[in-house]
Write a protein that holds these residues in place. Structure first.
Motif, short mmCIF file in Angstrom:
data_model
loop_
_atom_site.label_atom_id
_atom_site.label_comp_id
_atom_site.label_asym_id
_atom_site.label_seq_id
_atom_site.Cartn_x
_atom_site.Cartn_y
_atom_site.Cartn_z
N SER A 14 0.83 -1.20 0.00
CA SER A 14 0.00 0.00 0.00
C SER A 14 0.88 1.26 0.00
N THR A 15 1.91 1.24 0.81
CA THR A 15 2.84 2.37 0.86
C THR A 15 3.55 2.54 -0.49
N PHE A 16 3.96 1.42 -1.07
CA PHE A 16 4.64 1.40 -2.37
C PHE A 16 3.78 2.07 -3.43
N ARG A 17 2.48 1.75 -3.44
CA ARG A 17 1.55 2.35 -4.40
C ARG A 17 1.40 3.85 -4.19
N SER A 18 1.72 4.32 -2.99
CA SER A 18 1.57 5.73 -2.65
C SER A 18 2.82 6.56 -2.97
N THR A 19 3.89 5.90 -3.40
CA THR A 19 5.12 6.64 -3.66
C THR A 19 4.99 7.49 -4.93
N GLU A 20 5.78 8.53 -4.96
CA GLU A 20 5.83 9.40 -6.14
C GLU A 20 6.29 8.60 -7.36
N GLU A 21 7.24 7.70 -7.15
CA GLU A 21 7.78 6.90 -8.25
C GLU A 21 6.70 6.01 -8.86
N LEU A 25 5.10 6.18 -12.73
CA LEU A 25 4.99 5.04 -13.63
C LEU A 25 3.54 4.83 -14.06
N LYS A 26 2.63 4.97 -13.14
CA LYS A 26 1.21 4.80 -13.48
C LYS A 26 0.79 5.80 -14.55
N GLN A 27 1.19 7.06 -14.39
CA GLN A 27 0.86 8.08 -15.38
C GLN A 27 1.51 7.77 -16.73
N GLU A 88 11.88 5.10 -18.08
CA GLU A 88 12.62 5.87 -17.07
C GLU A 88 11.89 5.83 -15.73
N ALA A 89 10.56 5.93 -15.76
CA ALA A 89 9.79 5.85 -14.52
C ALA A 89 9.94 4.47 -13.89
N GLU A 90 9.97 3.45 -14.72
CA GLU A 90 10.15 2.09 -14.21
C GLU A 90 11.51 1.94 -13.53
N MET A 91 12.54 2.56 -14.10
CA MET A 91 13.87 2.50 -13.49
C MET A 91 13.85 3.16 -12.11
N GLY A 92 13.14 4.27 -11.97
CA GLY A 92 13.03 4.92 -10.68
C GLY A 92 12.36 4.02 -9.66
N LEU A 93 11.34 3.33 -10.08
CA LEU A 93 10.63 2.40 -9.20
C LEU A 93 11.51 1.20 -8.87
N SER A 94 12.30 0.77 -9.81
CA SER A 94 13.20 -0.37 -9.58
C SER A 94 14.21 -0.06 -8.49
#
Length: 115
Positions: A14-21, A25-27, A88-94
């Protein structure tokens, strides 16, 4: 007292889904999905990657033609601004996922280091 790690994992999710990163990625995924050209290009890119990974896993040789096709598809995908933003967004999340893995593995590493 029994520990239920899954409660903590669900909270972490739940916290992970709330991150800016994750939000970025969702956007980015939504932007690719909304553009039929970008969406099809990414689907081709992903399908080709999966096919090549399966061939490698099965010990099959990847042909020169498949390698060239993979490189061309990857270049085309990365030239698409929407796909590039998504990657690039995926890399940030990784980076977050890597950090979570490092933290979780620390107790195991410390056990072995104490030997």
């Amino acid at each position: 007292m029994a520990v239920n790690i899954y409660d903590d994992i669900n909270k972490l999710e739940s916290t992970f889904r709330s991150t800016e990163e994750f939000g970025k990625l969702k956007q980015a995924v939504e932007a690719v999905t909304a553009d039929s050209d970008s969406s099809q290009l990414f689907k081709n890119f992903r399908d080709l990657q999966i096919t090549l990974q399966q061939k490698q896993a099965q010990g099959e040789e990847i042909t020169e033609e498949e390698m060239v096709s993979a490189q061309e598809t990857a270049q085309a995908a990365q030239a698409d601004p929407k796909i590039l933003a998504m990657l690039e967004a995926e890399m940030g999340l990784s980076q977050i996922i890597d950090e979570v893995n490092r933290v979780l593995i620390k107790p195991v590493q410390s056990l072995y280091e104490s030997m």
